[in-house]
Design a protein around this motif. Structure first.
Motif, PDB file in Angstrom:
ATOM      1  N   ALA A  96       8.483  11.809   0.522  1.00  0.00           N
ATOM      2  CA  ALA A  96       7.621  10.585   0.881  1.00  0.00           C
ATOM      3  C   ALA A  96       7.401   9.689  -0.378  1.00  0.00           C
ATOM      4  CB  ALA A  96       6.107  10.897   1.027  1.00  0.00           C
ATOM      5  N   ARG A  97       7.432  10.337  -1.568  1.00  0.00           N
ATOM      6  CA  ARG A  97       7.179   9.566  -2.969  1.00  0.00           C
ATOM      7  C   ARG A  97       8.442   8.957  -3.571  1.00  0.00           C
ATOM      8  NH1 ARG A  97       3.726  14.453  -6.111  1.00  0.00           N
ATOM      9  NH2 ARG A  97       1.752  13.929  -5.520  1.00  0.00           N
ATOM     10  N   SER A  98       9.698   9.566  -3.054  1.00  0.00           N
ATOM     11  CA  SER A  98      10.986   9.031  -3.246  1.00  0.00           C
ATOM     12  C   SER A  98      11.245   7.924  -2.656  1.00  0.00           C
ATOM     13  CB  SER A  98      12.221  10.198  -3.004  1.00  0.00           C
ATOM     14  OG  SER A  98      11.823  11.190  -3.974  1.00  0.00           O
TER      15      SER A  98
ATOM     16  N   THR B 183      11.809   2.204  -2.715  1.00  0.00           N
ATOM     17  CA  THR B 183      11.307   0.951  -2.198  1.00  0.00           C
ATOM     18  C   THR B 183      10.742  -0.110  -3.365  1.00  0.00           C
ATOM     19  OG1 THR B 183      10.337   2.066  -0.250  1.00  0.00           O
ATOM     20  CG2 THR B 183       9.631  -0.344  -0.630  1.00  0.00           C
ATOM     21  N   ALA B 184       9.909   0.743  -4.310  1.00  0.00           N
ATOM     22  CA  ALA B 184       9.446  -0.235  -5.163  1.00  0.00           C
ATOM     23  C   ALA B 184      10.644  -0.856  -6.439  1.00  0.00           C
ATOM     24  CB  ALA B 184       8.434   0.608  -6.194  1.00  0.00           C
ATOM     25  N   LYS B 185      11.589  -0.078  -6.445  1.00  0.00           N
ATOM     26  CA  LYS B 185      12.606  -0.466  -7.393  1.00  0.00           C
ATOM     27  C   LYS B 185      13.448  -1.332  -6.708  1.00  0.00           C
ATOM     28  CE  LYS B 185      13.211   4.032  -9.684  1.00  0.00           C
ATOM     29  NZ  LYS B 185      14.464   5.353  -9.984  1.00  0.00           N
TER      30      LYS B 185
ATOM     31  N   ASP C  22       0.914  -1.162  -0.015  1.00  0.00           N
ATOM     32  CA  ASP C  22       0.092  -0.011  -0.129  1.00  0.00           C
ATOM     33  C   ASP C  22       0.794   1.296   0.134  1.00  0.00           C
ATOM     34  OD1 ASP C  22      -2.001   1.819   0.274  1.00  0.00           O
ATOM     35  OD2 ASP C  22      -2.867   1.051   2.160  1.00  0.00           O
ATOM     36  N   TYR C  23       1.363   1.552  -1.210  1.00  0.00           N
ATOM     37  CA  TYR C  23       2.132   3.015  -1.424  1.00  0.00           C
ATOM     38  C   TYR C  23       1.521   4.147  -0.936  1.00  0.00           C
ATOM     39  CZ  TYR C  23       5.807  -0.079  -3.287  1.00  0.00           C
ATOM     40  OH  TYR C  23       6.817  -0.902  -3.673  1.00  0.00           O
ATOM     41  N   ARG C  24       0.050   4.218  -1.591  1.00  0.00           N
ATOM     42  CA  ARG C  24      -0.572   5.343  -1.040  1.00  0.00           C
ATOM     43  C   ARG C  24      -0.682   5.810   0.139  1.00  0.00           C
ATOM     44  NH1 ARG C  24      -4.431   8.006  -4.205  1.00  0.00           N
ATOM     45  NH2 ARG C  24      -4.353   6.388  -5.694  1.00  0.00           N
TER      46      ARG C  24
END
Length: 215
Positions: A91-93, A98-100, A36-38
């Protein structure tokens, strides 16, 4: 000369704790099979904004008070603009990185509780670095305002803790000005942090345009 960041240890612990909670929740969602990235971005953005606003305002006001210049209104306006952009970007970075990392490592659900990606250590590193960065930006903008009001210039010098924990990157920068031989701008023209978890401060000294003027 007073420290740039007032009550730094407390601020670092508060931000690190809030980010650690956000990362732990993110790790839990990863283990559950649907990350849950959002929610993480919202939680991290609020954590950064709450702490960094205070760091920015207090750092600017501290430099202003040192030179007898009232900056409170300007500091608050600049802090609002800086933190609004920086907190969301940070926060977005963290989410993107994390996703990468997850895609690269192919970490399997169930490992969220032990992975560095969701750890308190990662939260602590982010807290230290971004508090340093915010104070550095605050001091630079405040120095510009002070210089314009006092008819002079403000020169920034790097200040380390001068203890055994100072790293090989920062040790040669201690007491160095922005430019010139060994100047800190060659490492990072925006000032500290010069590396992850850097706690170095950029302190500003007033230089009058008129000889014999206010020091």
């Amino acid at each position: 000369m007073p420290p740039v960041i007032d009550d730094r240890d407390r601020r670092e612990k508060e931000l690190a704790a809030a980010l650690a909670l956000a990362l732990r929740s993110l790790g839990g969602s990863f283990d559950a099979g649907e990350i849950d990235y959002r929610t993480f971005i919202g939680d991290a953005q609020r954590a950064f904004a709450e702490t960094l606003t205070g760091v920015y305002v207090d750092s600017a006001n501290s430099l202003g008070a040192e030179h007898g210049v009232e900056l409170d209104d300007e500091a608050k306006a600049q802090a609002e603009a800086y933190v609004a952009a920086a907190s969301m970007t940070l926060a977005r970075s963290m989410a993107i990185n994390t996703a990468k990392a997850l895609n690269k490592s192919q970490l399997q659900p169930g490992a969220g509780a032990t992975s560095f990606l969701f750890s308190p250590s990662r939260a602590e590193g982010a807290a230290i670095s971004e508090i340093t960065r915010t104070a550095s930006r605050s001091q630079r903008q405040a120095a510009g305002l002070i210089a314009s009001r006092l008819a002079g210039t403000m020169q920034g010098f790097c200040r380390t803790a001068e203890d055994d924990a100072v790293c090989p990157i920062c040790a040669p920068l201690n007491n160095k000005p922005e430019f010139g031989a060994g100047g800190w701008a060659a490492v990072n023209p925006d000032g500290s942090p010069f590396h992850e978890r850097c706690r170095c401060e950029i302190v500003y000294r007033f230089v009058p345009l008129v000889p014999g003027g206010r020091q």
